[in-house]
Design an enzyme around this catalytic site. Structure first.
Site, PDB file in Angstrom:
ATOM      1  N   HIS A 143     -24.602  22.351  60.273  1.00 54.24           N
ATOM      2  CA  HIS A 143     -23.728  21.899  59.199  1.00 54.24           C
ATOM      3  C   HIS A 143     -24.497  21.155  58.116  1.00 54.24           C
ATOM      4  CE1 HIS A 143     -19.735  20.966  57.615  1.00 54.24           C
ATOM      5  NE2 HIS A 143     -20.157  19.733  57.391  1.00 54.24           N
TER       6      HIS A 143
ATOM      7  N   TYR B 273     -28.513  23.658  57.328  1.00 50.14           N
ATOM      8  CA  TYR B 273     -28.491  25.057  56.882  1.00 50.14           C
ATOM      9  C   TYR B 273     -29.681  25.842  57.466  1.00 50.14           C
ATOM     10  CZ  TYR B 273     -24.946  23.586  53.502  1.00 50.14           C
ATOM     11  OH  TYR B 273     -23.806  23.096  52.927  1.00 50.14           O
TER      12      TYR B 273
ATOM     13  N   LYS C 277     -16.957  22.266  43.531  1.00 43.33           N
ATOM     14  CA  LYS C 277     -17.542  22.686  44.805  1.00 43.33           C
ATOM     15  C   LYS C 277     -16.433  23.085  45.761  1.00 43.33           C
ATOM     16  CE  LYS C 277     -20.856  21.202  48.365  1.00 43.33           C
ATOM     17  NZ  LYS C 277     -21.556  20.057  48.972  1.00 43.33           N
TER      18      LYS C 277
ATOM     19  N   GLU D  98     -15.832  23.408  50.118  1.00 43.85           N
ATOM     20  CA  GLU D  98     -16.382  23.093  51.432  1.00 43.85           C
ATOM     21  C   GLU D  98     -15.367  23.403  52.515  1.00 43.85           C
ATOM     22  OE1 GLU D  98     -17.958  19.220  52.085  1.00 43.85           O
ATOM     23  OE2 GLU D  98     -19.954  19.833  51.433  1.00 43.85           O
TER      24      GLU D  98
ATOM     25  N   HIS E 128     -13.515  22.701  56.313  1.00 40.93           N
ATOM     26  CA  HIS E 128     -13.173  21.739  57.363  1.00 40.93           C
ATOM     27  C   HIS E 128     -12.465  22.520  58.461  1.00 40.93           C
ATOM     28  CE1 HIS E 128     -12.901  17.138  57.725  1.00 40.93           C
ATOM     29  NE2 HIS E 128     -14.140  17.490  57.495  1.00 40.93           N
TER      30      HIS E 128
ATOM     31  N   HIS F  73     -13.381  23.538  61.875  1.00 40.62           N
ATOM     32  CA  HIS F  73     -13.259  23.052  63.249  1.00 40.62           C
ATOM     33  C   HIS F  73     -12.330  21.844  63.353  1.00 40.62           C
ATOM     34  CE1 HIS F  73     -16.329  25.924  64.016  1.00 40.62           C
ATOM     35  NE2 HIS F  73     -16.730  25.427  65.170  1.00 40.62           N
TER      36      HIS F  73
ATOM     37  N   ARG G 140     -14.401  13.513  46.920  1.00 37.02           N
ATOM     38  CA  ARG G 140     -15.515  12.564  46.787  1.00 37.02           C
ATOM     39  C   ARG G 140     -16.769  13.247  46.247  1.00 37.02           C
ATOM     40  NH1 ARG G 140     -13.588  10.962  51.613  1.00 37.02           N
ATOM     41  NH2 ARG G 140     -15.346  11.796  52.794  1.00 37.02           N
TER      42      ARG G 140
ATOM     43  N   SER H 266     -16.160   8.006  59.351  1.00 37.57           N
ATOM     44  CA  SER H 266     -15.014   7.349  58.734  1.00 37.57           C
ATOM     45  C   SER H 266     -14.982   7.713  57.255  1.00 37.57           C
ATOM     46  CB  SER H 266     -15.127   5.824  58.880  1.00 37.57           C
ATOM     47  OG  SER H 266     -15.042   5.459  60.240  1.00 37.57           O
TER      48      SER H 266
ATOM     49  N   GLY I 226     -21.929  25.074  47.058  1.00 34.22           N
ATOM     50  CA  GLY I 226     -21.313  25.829  48.145  1.00 34.22           C
ATOM     51  C   GLY I 226     -21.510  25.189  49.499  1.00 34.22           C
ATOM     52  N   ASN I 227     -21.137  25.949  50.517  1.00 30.00           N
ATOM     53  CA  ASN I 227     -21.113  25.442  51.880  1.00 30.00           C
ATOM     54  C   ASN I 227     -21.241  26.628  52.817  1.00 30.00           C
ATOM     55  OD1 ASN I 227     -18.671  24.784  54.222  1.00 30.00           O
ATOM     56  ND2 ASN I 227     -20.397  23.405  54.065  1.00 30.00           N
TER      57      ASN I 227
END
Length: 724
Positions: free
Chosen positions: A49, A52, A91, A93, A95, A97, A116, A313, A527-528
């Site tokens: 993650h 890369y 951008k 991304e 999430h 999982h 953020r 957090s 990107g992600n």
């Protein structure tokens, strides 16, 4: 090693997602056995993650530059110039999982994280999108996932105050054990007020900003780099908990602080929290970082160094501060009732030095944690060429259309987007439901268009053409609303890269994406990569989602109209009737066979340019993709609340999914002018019917629009078992 830390055993190394050879590499780098905290830090920085490691070799092949690009991949988000001293920052991304384990918080914190990424660069967010993939509707977990994910996205985005203007939702059995939640955000910044993450200057304070640190999300990045199995419930504590009101205050405080000149560099605390943010800031600036964990604001007692370094957090930032502006900066954060704590300093040595109490819990060469992470050229095999399409039985055109409208994949998704605030900030010009979303650039006559696209069944059948098609469809969706495409972001969702056939899908898709981005002048600026999307060895469909942004120079150029009675229906582009991997094949015959449609990038560019050059002659425009001409014409008619009659009769022409095509509605005089212009430009154009009346008619087969609209508008909720 402190007395309370566990011994480093092979089992502990494996639990941290590190292979034996990777652990051996750690021993060679530091020349000793790592502490427990150091093992956690390496695990976080070297997992898929964050590092890369399976993908960066191939990611380097993507086009990332262009005259419009201010900042490409490598920062929190990409930045593109839109003129007049302004830039769009964006951008996408994943999430995935976390959203499968805990749908509401997983999706909510996905939204928080991508927001953020945008305001960390100095941009105020103006738009959000999401691309969601779920298992088959009848699967016992699907309803819970859809409800929780949509509620989480709406709950966070609505409270934060950013409009959700687009996205996509799909269902397929391949996602039964691993849903996909891809979150996109875009913001506006002044080109002379952009902030980056590279630290600079020795001896400058490293400042912790925002919410307090707790134990939520510890190990989240490592969890996101592993397959699921029957221990999935044990992973629930690795999902973060979000607070959109705190995030809103954090944004306002950061943007206010950025106006003071106090910020040297700033980085969002996302995956791997304090570890990743500190390492990335130091590595990009060629500096070391020293942290004193006793000074980290904590909301739980007795937290260990390991927990503080790996906590995810939410609503936290890390900043390198001009020491002369400390009092001014502290006052800003105290005004917004947020924590402001100096937790360390930049140092000249290449060290990541972590102190907790009187103990040195980590002392590592910082540069080896990020830029020296493992890089793999994993074995891969190309996807075999698809077999020729077996004959497709004839189907009555209206029956075929009804099958599409009854599927949650193609039914109207109002149940989803009506839970999102699409109008907050009062600049949304085009809301979800029909093509790209459009948002005015506040205080100007410009607008930005946003879209998210991919057709996973195409990518599985033919990764190269499927990768091209995802970019091409994004290009067409932007063009259809009158936008000049600027650039793209990607979210590359695949299964286990250690399987050569999965790695082959990845390599092929990137080849297609890269070719299309070059041909259409849409470089990838951010990107992600999300790998290991598998459960019990069963992988998802390859899903390389493309998010794209386009510029409309003046809001008067937005092609946001709808057909009016008597408008002519024209098709731009060549129709051959490609049914391989089509929506009709999947929904009517439960078949996913044949090849993906070929993508002619020259035709895509030529036809898109023609549409933009002739916007003044077009009342309404839609790209033709899933479901072919039949579905595109129905959707346009339904939105205008009037019927449509198409003169084309054969199934291939109605439901074929040939690329580089647009459906246009315009007056008779405009149609004549368009046909003349197309002839001169060498662009294929055909008159296919007209809008008006109360009936949808495809060459003699017809049904009342009202009946079809009820089916179209009610199928999504009923298929999932949700309240309408």
């Amino acid at each position: 090693m402190t007395p309370t830390e566990p011994a480093i055993t092979p089992e502990l190394i494996d639990a941290h997602g590190l292979k034996p050879d990777e652990y051996q590499r750690i021993l060679e780098i530091i020349g000793r056995t790592p502490t427990f905290t150091e093992l956690g830090i390496f695990s976080a920085m070297w997992n898929e993650h964050c590092s890369y490691k399976s993908s960066k070799l191939h990611l380097r092949k993507l086009p990332t530059e262009g005259p419009q690009v201010i900042c490409g991949p490598g920062e929190n988000a990409g930045i593109v110039d839109i003129g007049d001293g302004q830039a769009v920052v964006f951008k996408m991304e994943s999430h995935n999982h976390p959203s499968y384990i805990e749908p509401y918080q997983g999706a909510a914190t996905g939204v928080g994280g991508i927001l953020r990424d945008v305001f960390t660069m100095g941009a105020r967010p103006i738009a959000a999108m999401n691309a969601l993939s779920f298992g088959e509707p009848a699967h016992p977990k699907t309803r819970q996932l859809v409800s929780g994910v949509v509620e989480g996205i709406g709950g966070y985005g609505n409270c934060f105050g950013v409009p959700t203007v687009g996205g996509e939702v799909r269902f397929h059995p391949a996602y039964n054990g691993n849903c996909l939640v891809n979150a996109f955000a875009a913001g506006l910044a002044d080109t002379d007020k952009i902030f980056y993450s590279a630290a600079s200057g020795v001896g400058r304070p490293v400042v912790y900003l925002g919410a307090k640190t707790g134990r939520d999300g510890v190990g989240g990045a490592t969890m996101a780099s592993a397959e699921f199995d029957d221990t999935i419930e044990e992973k629930r504590p690795t999902v973060q908990v979000g607070d959109p009101f705190t995030e809103k205050r954090l944004m306002e405080a950061c943007l206010e602080l950025m106006q003071t000149g106090a910020v040297i560099s700033i980085q969002d605390m996302g995956a791997a929290g304090l570890t990743c943010s500190a390492v990335e800031m130091g590595d990009k600036g060629g500096l070391g970082i020293k942290l004193q964990l006793d000074d980290v604001p904590q909301r739980e007692t007795g937290m260990t160094a390991y927990e503080m370094m790996l906590s995810e957090s939410q609503e936290r930032m890390l900043m390198v501060l001009d020491p002369a502006r400390e009092a001014e900066a502290r006052a800003v954060f105290e005004k917004w009732d947020l924590d402001f704590a100096i937790v360390g300093e930049t140092i000249a040595e290449d060290r990541f030095l972590i102190l907790h109490g009187n103990d040195t819990v980590a002392d590592l060469p910082l540069s080896k944690l990020s830029s020296s992470a493992p890089e793999y050229d994993r074995p891969w095999v190309p996807t075999p060429q698809a077999d020729a399409l077996e004959p497709v039985p004839a189907v009555d055109p209206i029956d075929g259309l009804k099958a599409l409208l009854a599927s949650p994949n193609y039914a109207r998704k109002a149940w989803v987007w009506e839970q999102y605030d699409t109008q907050v900030m009062a600049d949304t010009l085009r809301t979800p439901g029909l093509g790209a979303g459009v948002v005015r650039v506040h205080g100007t006559d410009k607008a930005l268009a946003f879209t998210s696209d991919v057709t996973p069944r195409y990518v599985k059948a033919n990764p190269v053409e499927g990768g091209k098609q995802a970019v091409a469809e994004a290009f067409r969706n932007l063009v259809s609303v009158g936008a000049r495409p600027l650039a793209t972001t990607d979210n590359l969702n695949f299964g286990n890269p250690e399987k050569p056939e999965i790695m082959g899908q990845f390599v092929g898709a990137l080849e297609g994406i890269g070719a299309a981005c070059r041909a259409l002048d849409m470089p990838i600026v951010s990107g992600n990569v999300s790998l290991y999307n598998e459960t019990d060895g069963q992988g998802i469909l390859p899903t390389p989602t493309i998010g794209a942004v386009g510029l409309i120079e003046h809001v008067d150029q937005v092609t946001a109209g709808l057909p009016v009675a008597g408008d002519q229906a024209l098709v731009i582009g060549e129709t051959s009737g490609h049914l391989g991997q089509s929506a009709l094949l999947a929904e009517v015959f439960n078949r996913e066979d044949g090849d993906a449609p070929h993508v002619d990038l020259d035709a895509e560019r030529r036809n898109g340019t023609f549409i933009l050059d002739n916007r003044a002659l077009i009342c309404a425009c839609s790209d033709i993709s899933d479901g072919g001409l039949a579905l595109a014409a129905f959707e346009m008619a339904d939105a205008a609340e009037m019927g449509v009659s198409l003169d084309v009769g054969d199934m291939e022409t109605l439901f074929g999914e040939d690329q580089a095509r647009y459906l246009i509605a315009c007056s008779f005089d405009q149609a004549e002018a368009l046909m003349a212009a197309a002839s001169q430009a060498g662009v294929p154009i055909a008159h296919v019917g007209r809008f008006g009346g109360e009936t949808v008619s495809f060459s003699g087969s017809s049904a009342p629009l009202s009946v079809l609209s009820v089916l179209y508008r009610g199928s999504f909720a009923s298929a999932i078992g949700l309240p309408a």
